[in-house]
Motif scaffolding. Sequence first.
Motif, PDB file in Angstrom:
ATOM      1  N   SER A 271       6.472   2.111 -12.450  1.00  0.00           N
ATOM      2  CA  SER A 271       6.605   3.103 -11.379  1.00  0.00           C
ATOM      3  C   SER A 271       6.350   2.467 -10.019  1.00  0.00           C
ATOM      4  O   SER A 271       7.049   2.751  -9.038  1.00  0.00           O
ATOM      5  CB  SER A 271       5.625   4.261 -11.606  1.00  0.00           C
ATOM      6  OG  SER A 271       5.931   4.967 -12.781  1.00  0.00           O
ATOM      7  N   TRP A 272       5.337   1.605  -9.955  1.00  0.00           N
ATOM      8  CA  TRP A 272       5.022   0.925  -8.698  1.00  0.00           C
ATOM      9  C   TRP A 272       6.143  -0.030  -8.304  1.00  0.00           C
ATOM     10  O   TRP A 272       6.519  -0.116  -7.130  1.00  0.00           O
ATOM     11  CB  TRP A 272       3.693   0.183  -8.852  1.00  0.00           C
ATOM     12  CG  TRP A 272       3.121  -0.352  -7.560  1.00  0.00           C
ATOM     13  CD1 TRP A 272       3.638  -0.199  -6.308  1.00  0.00           C
ATOM     14  CD2 TRP A 272       1.925  -1.116  -7.407  1.00  0.00           C
ATOM     15  NE1 TRP A 272       2.843  -0.820  -5.372  1.00  0.00           N
ATOM     16  CE2 TRP A 272       1.780  -1.383  -6.021  1.00  0.00           C
ATOM     17  CE3 TRP A 272       0.955  -1.575  -8.297  1.00  0.00           C
ATOM     18  CZ2 TRP A 272       0.719  -2.121  -5.522  1.00  0.00           C
ATOM     19  CZ3 TRP A 272      -0.111  -2.296  -7.785  1.00  0.00           C
ATOM     20  CH2 TRP A 272      -0.232  -2.568  -6.418  1.00  0.00           C
ATOM     21  N   LEU A 273       6.717  -0.734  -9.289  1.00  0.00           N
ATOM     22  CA  LEU A 273       7.807  -1.659  -8.980  1.00  0.00           C
ATOM     23  C   LEU A 273       8.993  -0.921  -8.377  1.00  0.00           C
ATOM     24  O   LEU A 273       9.522  -1.328  -7.332  1.00  0.00           O
ATOM     25  CB  LEU A 273       8.255  -2.390 -10.252  1.00  0.00           C
ATOM     26  CG  LEU A 273       9.537  -3.244 -10.105  1.00  0.00           C
ATOM     27  CD1 LEU A 273       9.318  -4.370  -9.103  1.00  0.00           C
ATOM     28  CD2 LEU A 273       9.974  -3.777 -11.466  1.00  0.00           C
ATOM     29  N   TYR A 274       9.425   0.163  -9.008  1.00  0.00           N
ATOM     30  CA  TYR A 274      10.571   0.903  -8.478  1.00  0.00           C
ATOM     31  C   TYR A 274      10.260   1.510  -7.117  1.00  0.00           C
ATOM     32  O   TYR A 274      11.123   1.556  -6.228  1.00  0.00           O
ATOM     33  CB  TYR A 274      10.981   2.001  -9.465  1.00  0.00           C
ATOM     34  CG  TYR A 274      11.550   1.480 -10.768  1.00  0.00           C
ATOM     35  CD1 TYR A 274      12.433   0.404 -10.790  1.00  0.00           C
ATOM     36  CD2 TYR A 274      11.206   2.067 -11.986  1.00  0.00           C
ATOM     37  CE1 TYR A 274      12.959  -0.084 -11.977  1.00  0.00           C
ATOM     38  CE2 TYR A 274      11.726   1.597 -13.186  1.00  0.00           C
ATOM     39  CZ  TYR A 274      12.600   0.515 -13.174  1.00  0.00           C
ATOM     40  OH  TYR A 274      13.119   0.046 -14.357  1.00  0.00           O
ATOM     41  N   SER A 275       9.018   1.945  -6.937  1.00  0.00           N
ATOM     42  CA  SER A 275       8.610   2.477  -5.634  1.00  0.00           C
ATOM     43  C   SER A 275       8.624   1.382  -4.570  1.00  0.00           C
ATOM     44  O   SER A 275       9.085   1.599  -3.442  1.00  0.00           O
ATOM     45  CB  SER A 275       7.206   3.088  -5.722  1.00  0.00           C
ATOM     46  OG  SER A 275       7.179   4.204  -6.572  1.00  0.00           O
TER      47      SER A 275
ATOM     48  N   LEU B  33       0.823  -1.201   0.000  1.00  0.00           N
ATOM     49  CA  LEU B  33       0.000   0.000   0.000  1.00  0.00           C
ATOM     50  C   LEU B  33       0.865   1.262   0.000  1.00  0.00           C
ATOM     51  O   LEU B  33       0.595   2.222  -0.739  1.00  0.00           O
ATOM     52  CB  LEU B  33      -0.940   0.000   1.201  1.00  0.00           C
ATOM     53  CG  LEU B  33      -1.855   1.227   1.347  1.00  0.00           C
ATOM     54  CD1 LEU B  33      -2.704   1.419   0.097  1.00  0.00           C
ATOM     55  CD2 LEU B  33      -2.730   1.100   2.586  1.00  0.00           C
ATOM     56  N   GLY B  34       1.904   1.270   0.850  1.00  0.00           N
ATOM     57  CA  GLY B  34       2.765   2.441   0.922  1.00  0.00           C
ATOM     58  C   GLY B  34       3.447   2.738  -0.396  1.00  0.00           C
ATOM     59  O   GLY B  34       3.520   3.895  -0.834  1.00  0.00           O
ATOM     60  N   SER B  35       3.942   1.704  -1.063  1.00  0.00           N
ATOM     61  CA  SER B  35       4.602   1.902  -2.351  1.00  0.00           C
ATOM     62  C   SER B  35       3.596   2.285  -3.432  1.00  0.00           C
ATOM     63  O   SER B  35       3.926   3.050  -4.349  1.00  0.00           O
ATOM     64  CB  SER B  35       5.364   0.634  -2.750  1.00  0.00           C
ATOM     65  OG  SER B  35       4.484  -0.481  -2.874  1.00  0.00           O
ATOM     66  N   PHE B  36       2.368   1.780  -3.316  1.00  0.00           N
ATOM     67  CA  PHE B  36       1.323   2.161  -4.269  1.00  0.00           C
ATOM     68  C   PHE B  36       1.006   3.650  -4.153  1.00  0.00           C
ATOM     69  O   PHE B  36       0.846   4.349  -5.165  1.00  0.00           O
ATOM     70  CB  PHE B  36       0.062   1.329  -4.020  1.00  0.00           C
ATOM     71  CG  PHE B  36      -1.089   1.627  -4.946  1.00  0.00           C
ATOM     72  CD1 PHE B  36      -1.077   1.159  -6.251  1.00  0.00           C
ATOM     73  CD2 PHE B  36      -2.164   2.387  -4.510  1.00  0.00           C
ATOM     74  CE1 PHE B  36      -2.137   1.438  -7.110  1.00  0.00           C
ATOM     75  CE2 PHE B  36      -3.224   2.672  -5.368  1.00  0.00           C
ATOM     76  CZ  PHE B  36      -3.208   2.196  -6.675  1.00  0.00           C
TER      77      PHE B  36
END
Length: 333
Positions: free
Chosen positions: A92-96, A68-71
């Motif tokens: 973007s979500w993967l790198y985050s 959730l935080g990375s999302f």
Amino acid sequence: MDPLTQGVLGASLSLSVSQKQHLIVAGAFGLLAGMAPDLDVFIRSESDPLLFLEFHRQFTHSLFFIPLGSFICALAFHWLIGKPQRLSFKQSWLYSALGYSTHALLDSCTSYGTQLFWPLTSERYAWNSVSVIDPVFTLPILILLVFTMFKRNTWFARIAFLWALTYPALGMIQRDRAEVAGWQLANERQHAPIRLEAKPSFGNILLWKVIYETEGHYHVDAVRVGTSVKKYPGEAIEKLEMSRDFPWLDLNSQQAKDIERFSHFSKGFLAKAPSDELRVIDVRYSIVPNQLNALWSIKLSPSVTHDTHVEYETHRANSSASRQLFLEMLLDF
């Protein structure tokens, strides 16, 4: 850890799996997401000064919160830096996610305590292997990331992440050596510690603060673990006892409840300050590792109302004498 270290570590992992054409944007996502969990420091209350202690390193640092935080990070940054570089939202979500996932585990390597498995448990995990600021840990990662960008070679980022795994492991070895020395000091004093912990002093894994608990006291010593082990015997203080130290305090009052909250944060390492009969200190932290000059404390008042909170104070004053003593121990003068 400090924000710079959290950011560069997050960037090192995102860059490790990045494509060459995405180096800058992957590093940016990892850097920003690596620092993002510490936004919990803004959860504060003017009326309740201990609220931030409960929420710092809580839900934002839970391993369960990483998706959730990375999302949320991806949502915030994709339109600004991801989409203009032609990244899909999944990228973007993967790198985050890679950057975000490093934060809590790195914090757990320090001695502050991190609630890794909230909400299943509020236990604060602290592996005591790295100081909250340590240039020997941070600078190699930063330098290797610069090489990653200039050479456009992700292997430098992978080496940086490998260093980030290696250094805390070295810290654990050093911690265990310091604990052995601590047990030796206790045995020499004919003490039988209930518990004993070693924590790295500021900015290094050479000089350690050893604290152990006996039936009625806490004892703090310093231990330098280099090629040889050197011990610096320190001070002792009586453990906090509510009925003795604050006989006037109503145990159902908010101040008494705040002492319990502060005790949970401090793993029970509490004592009444020697210089202030209304102050409760966390004996785990000090600039000079064999002293009891606490870095933070709470202060009570016998004249406030039943529902008034304690005061929370930090004590970051660092005299030239204490700095000199710290350096003499660290450098073995």
